[in-house]
Design an enzyme around this catalytic site. Sequence first.
Site, PDB file in Angstrom:
ATOM      1  N   VAL A 144       1.401   7.277  13.485  1.00 15.83           N
ATOM      2  CA  VAL A 144       0.814   6.120  12.800  1.00 15.83           C
ATOM      3  C   VAL A 144       1.596   4.859  13.176  1.00 15.83           C
ATOM      4  CG1 VAL A 144       0.282   5.085  10.558  1.00 15.83           C
ATOM      5  CG2 VAL A 144      -0.069   7.536  10.910  1.00 15.83           C
ATOM      6  N   GLU A 175       9.344  16.658  14.750  1.00 11.45           N
ATOM      7  CA  GLU A 175       9.755  16.574  13.344  1.00 11.45           C
ATOM      8  C   GLU A 175       8.877  17.482  12.487  1.00 11.45           C
ATOM      9  OE1 GLU A 175       9.104  12.888  11.079  1.00 11.45           O
ATOM     10  OE2 GLU A 175      11.192  13.072  10.445  1.00 11.45           O
ATOM     11  N   CYS A 184      13.504  11.536   6.317  1.00 10.66           N
ATOM     12  CA  CYS A 184      13.558  11.270   7.755  1.00 10.66           C
ATOM     13  C   CYS A 184      14.993  11.382   8.250  1.00 10.66           C
ATOM     14  CB  CYS A 184      12.954   9.917   8.084  1.00 10.66           C
ATOM     15  SG  CYS A 184      13.702   8.599   7.179  1.00 10.66           S
ATOM     16  N   LYS A 232       0.859  -1.195   0.000  1.00  2.00           N
ATOM     17  CA  LYS A 232       0.000   0.000   0.000  1.00  2.00           C
ATOM     18  C   LYS A 232       0.890   1.239   0.000  1.00  2.00           C
ATOM     19  CE  LYS A 232      -1.876   3.030   2.705  1.00  2.00           C
ATOM     20  NZ  LYS A 232      -1.908   4.129   1.738  1.00  2.00           N
ATOM     21  N   GLU A 266       9.875   2.241  10.539  1.00  2.00           N
ATOM     22  CA  GLU A 266      10.852   3.329  10.381  1.00  2.00           C
ATOM     23  C   GLU A 266      10.074   4.622  10.458  1.00  2.00           C
ATOM     24  OE1 GLU A 266      13.936   3.262  10.503  1.00  2.00           O
ATOM     25  OE2 GLU A 266      14.286   1.119  10.227  1.00  2.00           O
ATOM     26  N   GLN A 309       1.418  19.599   3.822  1.00  2.58           N
ATOM     27  CA  GLN A 309       2.788  19.643   4.346  1.00  2.58           C
ATOM     28  C   GLN A 309       3.308  21.077   4.348  1.00  2.58           C
ATOM     29  OE1 GLN A 309       4.546  17.035   5.777  1.00  2.58           O
ATOM     30  NE2 GLN A 309       5.906  18.712   6.363  1.00  2.58           N
TER      31      GLN A 309
HETATM   32  C1  UN1 Z   1      18.343   8.716   2.656  1.00  2.00           C
HETATM   33  O1  UN1 Z   1      18.607   9.611   3.464  1.00  2.00           O
HETATM   34  O2  UN1 Z   1      19.038   8.510   1.666  1.00  2.00           O
HETATM   35  O3  UN1 Z   1      11.912   8.256   4.721  1.00  2.00           O
HETATM   36  C2  UN1 Z   1      17.201   7.818   2.811  1.00  2.00           C
HETATM   37  C3  UN1 Z   1      13.090   8.570   4.698  1.00  2.00           C
HETATM   38  C4  UN1 Z   1      14.105   7.488   4.908  1.00  2.00           C
HETATM   39  C5  UN1 Z   1      15.026   7.326   3.768  1.00  2.00           C
HETATM   40  C6  UN1 Z   1      16.163   8.253   3.792  1.00  2.00           C
HETATM   41  N1  UN1 Z   1      13.436   6.242   5.194  1.00  2.00           N
HETATM   42  O4  UN1 Z   1      13.432   9.721   4.511  1.00  2.00           O
END
Ligand code: UN1
Length: 480
Positions: free
Chosen positions: A231, A382, A283, A174, A249, A330
């Site tokens: 989430v 964040e 992230c 998804k 993650e 955003q």
């Molecule tokens: C990166 O910094 O190359 O959602 C990857 C994100 C991370 C991936 C970052 N899971 O930004």
Amino acid sequence: MAIQKHDNLINGQWVAGAHYAPNINPSNIADVIGDYTQADAAQLDAAVKAAQAALPAWSTGNIQARADALDKIGTEILARREELGTLLAREEGKTLPEGIGEVSRAGNIFKFFAGECLRLSGEIVPSVRSGVSVEITREPVGVIGLITPWNFPIAIPAWKTAPALAYGNCVVLKPADLVPGCAWALAEIISRSGIPAGVFNLVMGRGSVIGDPLVNHPGINAISFTGSQGVGNRIAQQCAANLKKVQLEMGGKNPQVILDDADLAQAVELSVQSAFFSTGQRCTAASRLIVTDGIYPKFLGAMKQRMAGLKIGDALGAGIDIGPVSSRAQLEQDLSYVEIGKAEGGLLVAGGERLKLSAEGFYLAPALLTDTTAAMRINREEVFGPVASIIRVKGYEEALREANNTPYGLSSGIATTSLKYASHFKRHSQAGMVMVNLPTAGVDYHVPFGGRKGSSYGSREQGRYAHEFFTTVKTTYIAS
Ligand code: UN1
């Protein structure tokens, strides 16, 4: 030109959902990339059942065939990197070179896991009982639900799908509702790769409609999710209640430490890259620049100068450094955090305002706030946009303390020419990934990815460490 319609892939068939939603280009909201169908819970159920039906043959099937299929997928993605990179930049808003780079990463991930199909190994160990031997092997987990975010529309679907398939699992993907285009293109490539019907299924739609049904479906054995902490937290609880394996993650509030002895030009470059490239929507982006007293005035001056030279514009435009924010919601969140930072006492020294360009898009001038402290919301929550703040500190010890003073722990960086401080920081930074004289974002595709504290939960993604999540261990005892 008629707007093209895109359907879900369920059991090898393209199936229309309840209705379609337009995929809008954030660089120019008048540009509709296509219409993408939206599944309901019944369709989600059909996808899970198809995956369950395909599992016995796929999970025990020939690994050369698996490797060949993954390699074929990787080869096609790489061959089409310009076209798919253009689609990616158009639907998500990162620049074309960034989009092409992400597509290349996705292709390479499939190639890497094609090889991993043949490298999964076990152990044979002596038993404590005479006349018995023991084998430890790894088997697929089953049907895996993959839930992916909007900021990496092809790399994250690839880095969850490729290992899931390589280790013999079936998949229901998804993708984020905001960017279904790249996931659909990936599904279309997979549908022609020789992988049997039902092994991989694509179900597009809103998280609020099919998210919970996917996570809670009794036919789903594990969930791999990348997205927000809120989430993620809910998914973890739902998975715990149903005793499902889960890998999350989530966000970051990543620190970039700049010490007095840093190479100034390098420190500025990696800070700008970490904080603002890909519109700060990673992230792994650095949103807290922790700068020691001695270099502070020079660093701030050079940052402002570098930021003034950044070209913000249409993601597909030539020479553009930073594309638009991916969505109106955003953009509003980013602007509100600039206001929050100011209200808390931060000083906005660059950017932070919406830009009006010739086409209507979600453009934001990258924002830099100074005079901020660790306790402020701007340094704890964040933002997920091109918004960074500076925390000024006396020396290395305080810098390290501030770097670790966060509920998150994904990546961290230090700019220094001192081996002593670099080595100490590597050892004591409470992050899953540490960068020395490199941006906090931008990672290799063949090594573990993940964080600590509130950033990640469960075992690592990527590289051969991915087998920890996508396989389960079996211990077999044999009388000899
Ligand atoms: C990166 O910094 O190359 O959602 C990857 C994100 C991370 C991936 C970052 N899971 O930004």
